[in-house]
Design an enzyme around this catalytic site. Structure first.
Site, mmCIF file in Angstrom:
data_model
loop_
_atom_site.group_PDB
_atom_site.id
_atom_site.type_symbol
_atom_site.label_atom_id
_atom_site.label_comp_id
_atom_site.label_asym_id
_atom_site.label_seq_id
_atom_site.Cartn_x
_atom_site.Cartn_y
_atom_site.Cartn_z
ATOM 1 N N GLU A 38 7.724 -30.018 4.627
ATOM 2 C CA GLU A 38 6.408 -30.546 4.998
ATOM 3 C C GLU A 38 5.665 -31.194 3.827
ATOM 4 O O GLU A 38 4.564 -31.695 4.000
ATOM 5 C CB GLU A 38 5.552 -29.434 5.609
ATOM 6 C CG GLU A 38 6.156 -28.792 6.848
ATOM 7 C CD GLU A 38 6.289 -29.723 8.050
ATOM 8 O OE1 GLU A 38 5.915 -30.913 7.952
ATOM 9 O OE2 GLU A 38 6.757 -29.271 9.100
ATOM 10 N N TYR A 65 4.187 -27.715 16.059
ATOM 11 C CA TYR A 65 3.711 -28.599 17.123
ATOM 12 C C TYR A 65 4.469 -29.920 17.168
ATOM 13 O O TYR A 65 4.235 -30.749 18.036
ATOM 14 C CB TYR A 65 2.219 -28.899 16.918
ATOM 15 C CG TYR A 65 1.948 -29.481 15.558
ATOM 16 C CD1 TYR A 65 2.110 -30.840 15.317
ATOM 17 C CD2 TYR A 65 1.580 -28.660 14.497
ATOM 18 C CE1 TYR A 65 1.904 -31.363 14.049
ATOM 19 C CE2 TYR A 65 1.374 -29.186 13.236
ATOM 20 C CZ TYR A 65 1.539 -30.534 13.023
ATOM 21 O OH TYR A 65 1.349 -31.053 11.773
ATOM 22 N N GLY A 66 5.384 -30.163 16.207
ATOM 23 C CA GLY A 66 6.008 -31.482 16.107
ATOM 24 C C GLY A 66 7.516 -31.437 16.018
ATOM 25 O O GLY A 66 8.187 -30.857 16.867
ATOM 26 N N THR A 67 8.044 -32.034 14.958
ATOM 27 C CA THR A 67 9.488 -32.240 14.862
ATOM 28 C C THR A 67 10.291 -30.970 14.601
ATOM 29 O O THR A 67 11.517 -30.997 14.695
ATOM 30 C CB THR A 67 9.817 -33.264 13.760
ATOM 31 O OG1 THR A 67 9.399 -32.749 12.501
ATOM 32 C CG2 THR A 67 9.145 -34.604 14.051
ATOM 33 N N LEU A 68 9.632 -29.869 14.296
ATOM 34 C CA LEU A 68 10.355 -28.601 14.131
ATOM 35 C C LEU A 68 10.613 -27.899 15.463
ATOM 36 O O LEU A 68 11.392 -26.950 15.523
ATOM 37 C CB LEU A 68 9.569 -27.653 13.204
ATOM 38 C CG LEU A 68 9.573 -28.014 11.729
ATOM 39 C CD1 LEU A 68 8.541 -27.183 10.968
ATOM 40 C CD2 LEU A 68 10.953 -27.823 11.124
#
Length: 183
Positions: A95, A19-22
């Site tokens: 993470e 849901y983010g920086t990946l």
């Protein structure tokens, strides 16, 4: 890969909801690209959480999905990947699983686009996501004014500071604690 009898069992795959920086177009997607190029990940598609969950920004604009079902106003949008065990180990390191930054937990997600073959219904799948560690999730929610985002978009990401540009005088966990205590 394991061999049982005369058959070769395929390597185990885990569905990971990012849901983010990946996600594509964001700072840590280079890791996903590396996993894809080494056949340790496959992009499945754009998915959305079945539950309303809070997605917030922590210190340095880092996105955190909070395992506080029903407290957020949004079903969070992201991407689904199938990841090998080797790829999963690399994601866990990024993470900070052993450092208490995030924890990988089950999540149910559905495709953003309804499947015509299923009568227009969204077919939910069980996956895993990297949630903010439970030890600070509620504090992070309070610190965010109990307001979250539907998506870690380019607009939301404007405050994100890459890891290599962050201050080095404190661990990230210490920065999280300081961020949460500055209510």
């Amino acid at each position: 890969m394991t061999i049982s009898g005369n058959a070769v069992d395929p390597p185990k795959q885990t569905l990971i909801f990012s849901y983010g920086t990946l996600k594509r177009g964001f700072a840590n997607h280079t890791l996903m690209q590396d996993l894809i190029s080494s056949n340790d990940a496959v992009f499945i598609g754009n998915y959305v959480t079945d539950l309303h969950l809070p997605l917030v920004r922590g210190p340095h604009g880092v996105p955190f999905l909070l395992n506080l079902p029903g407290t957020g106003r949004h079903r969070v949008r992201g991407e689904l990947y199938s990841v090998s065990d080797a790829g999963l180990q690399r994601l866990d390191v990024l993470e900070g699983i052993t450092l208490g930054h995030y924890e990988r937990l089950p999540i149910t997600v559905s495709p953003e686009i309804r499947d015509a073959g299923s009568g227009g219904r969204r077919v939910a799948v069980r996956a895993e996501a990297y949630y903010a560690h439970r030890s600070f999730a509620e504090d992070m929610w309070r610190r965010s004014g109990q307001e979250g985002f539907e998506s870690f978009s380019q607009e939301v990401a404007k405050g994100y500071v890459r890891r290599d540009l962050r201050p080095k005088d404190r661990t990230f966990r210490e920065q999280i604690t300081l961020f949460c205590s500055s209510i």
